[in-house]
Design a protein around this motif. Structure first.
Motif, short mmCIF file in Angstrom:
data_model
loop_
_atom_site.label_atom_id
_atom_site.label_comp_id
_atom_site.label_asym_id
_atom_site.label_seq_id
_atom_site.Cartn_x
_atom_site.Cartn_y
_atom_site.Cartn_z
N TRP A 24 0.88 -1.30 -0.16
CA TRP A 24 0.04 0.05 0.62
C TRP A 24 0.92 0.82 0.24
CZ3 TRP A 24 -4.09 -0.37 -1.81
CH2 TRP A 24 -5.98 -1.59 -1.49
N ARG A 127 -6.39 -0.39 8.25
CA ARG A 127 -6.54 0.12 7.52
C ARG A 127 -6.95 -0.23 5.66
NH1 ARG A 127 -4.03 2.93 3.67
NH2 ARG A 127 -4.71 4.64 3.31
N HIS A 128 -8.60 0.07 6.16
CA HIS A 128 -9.07 0.04 4.18
C HIS A 128 -9.42 -1.74 4.51
CE1 HIS A 128 -7.52 3.78 2.58
NE2 HIS A 128 -8.23 3.97 3.51
N GLN A 150 -9.30 2.45 10.02
CA GLN A 150 -10.39 2.92 9.01
C GLN A 150 -10.41 2.74 7.63
OE1 GLN A 150 -8.33 7.07 7.60
NE2 GLN A 150 -8.60 6.26 5.63
N HIS A 151 -11.94 2.50 7.31
CA HIS A 151 -12.97 1.16 6.90
C HIS A 151 -12.91 2.07 5.46
CE1 HIS A 151 -14.59 -1.50 8.82
NE2 HIS A 151 -13.19 -0.99 9.90
N VAL A 152 -13.05 2.18 3.46
CA VAL A 152 -13.64 2.60 2.72
C VAL A 152 -14.87 2.59 3.01
CG1 VAL A 152 -14.22 2.68 0.43
CG2 VAL A 152 -11.90 1.48 1.63
N SER A 156 -17.40 5.81 -2.42
CA SER A 156 -16.18 5.83 -3.15
C SER A 156 -15.21 6.22 -4.26
CB SER A 156 -14.53 5.00 -2.05
OG SER A 156 -13.75 5.76 -1.66
N ARG A 176 -21.38 0.16 1.62
CA ARG A 176 -20.29 0.26 3.14
C ARG A 176 -20.88 1.43 3.87
NH1 ARG A 176 -15.36 -1.44 2.10
NH2 ARG A 176 -14.63 -2.91 0.16
N VAL A 217 -5.83 -1.05 -6.87
CA VAL A 217 -7.44 -1.26 -5.73
C VAL A 217 -8.59 -1.87 -6.72
CG1 VAL A 217 -8.49 0.19 -4.88
CG2 VAL A 217 -6.70 0.35 -5.08
N SER A 250 -12.95 10.62 -2.71
CA SER A 250 -13.15 9.37 -2.27
C SER A 250 -14.24 8.98 -0.60
CB SER A 250 -11.67 8.50 -1.73
OG SER A 250 -11.37 9.36 -0.81
N ARG A 252 -14.44 7.94 3.09
CA ARG A 252 -13.28 7.61 4.32
C ARG A 252 -14.24 7.36 5.45
NH1 ARG A 252 -11.76 5.78 0.96
NH2 ARG A 252 -9.10 6.12 -0.41
#
Length: 264
Positions: A24, A127-128, A150-152, A156, A176, A217, A250, A252
């Motif tokens: 990442w 993270r994601h 931290q989520h998407v 997004s 989401r 991604v 995006s 978040r």
């Protein structure tokens, strides 16, 4: 004035298709694409959380870059830190990066149960993650332990996805939504401490950046290949050339959930 000639569509396609996608680390995008960062500064905040934890699990660590960054800045490292990752190239990358910091990296498919005993960790982070497995997160947390991630969020990069795939069903984008995820976490026995959401500007300045992003991604356009989407890639290249950067947004959200104390 620079004598460097503009690169052709074919040259940019080839460049975007050849950049390695492991991990990442998004430094390759510098000067070619930008994304605003959430105000809470996840990696920096995580460093402080690590300083106060005894046993930590990073779920779906990717190449380990975020955890490595946070550990390097933590005032005190946890006595035990473990990480899971399902994609073999990332397992290799994360192991090489995190082993010198004493982190145990475990190869584990993202949909498999977490390979740890009940109540093993006082802090679980991510993270994601592709998907948060709330029952498993609650199971491995100790009573009073915290999930910090931290989520998407919903929708997004919707503008980019729909450029290639056309309009998507509204319910797909809502999968989401932080309220939906919060309810699922609470159903698994976790208590909500904090949920925050932000929508952030993204800019793609050339088609090579778009190609690399969609290769990296992979859930954005799941069947993406340069050959399959060449006509849309050319159309987007011509749009960027004529109008400037392609703008998307995006989404978040930050989760802090706690497992309740064990009742007598």
């Amino acid at each position: 004035m620079s004598d460097e000639r503009p690169r052709s569509f074919e040259e940019l396609l080839a460049e975007g298709a050849l950049v390695p996608t492991e991990g990442w680390d998004f430094s390759w995008f510098e000067g070619r694409a930008t994304e605003a960062r959430p105000s809470w500064g996840y990696a920096g905040t995580l460093a402080g959380r690590l300083s106060g934890a005894g046993a930590v699990l990073d779920v779906q660590t990717g190449g380990g870059e975020v955890l490595d960054f946070a550990l390097a800045r933590a005032g005190r490292r946890p006595a035990l830190t473990a990480a899971t990752e399902g994609w073999p190239p990332n397992v290799t990358r994360a192991t090489a990066l995190l082993r010198p910091r004493g982190v145990v990296v475990v190869a584990s498919p993202e949909d498999a149960p977490l390979p740890f005993a009940d109540e093993s960790f006082d802090l679980v982070v991510s993270r994601h993650p592709v998907r948060a497995h709330w029952d498993e997160i609650a199971r491995v947390l100790r009573p009073g332990g915290t999930y910090f991630a931290q989520h998407v969020g919903p929708g997004s990069a919707r503008e980019l996805v729909e450029f290639f795939l056309g309009p998507r069903p509204a319910e797909l984008w809502e999968a989401r939504h932080p309220d939906r995820e919060r309810r699922a976490a609470e159903a698994a026995g976790l208590e909500t401490v904090d949920v925050r959401a932000e929508r952030l500007r993204m800019e793609f300045h050339d088609i090579a950046a778009v190609v690399h992003f969609l290769r990296k991604v992979v859930w954005m356009v799941p069947d993406f290949t340069v050959g399959r989407y060449r006509p849309r890639l050319r159309a987007l290249h011509e749009r960027i050339e004529a109008e400037g950067a392609f703008v998307a947004h995006s989404s978040r959200h930050l989760f802090e959930m706690r497992r309740g104390a064990r009742t007598p």
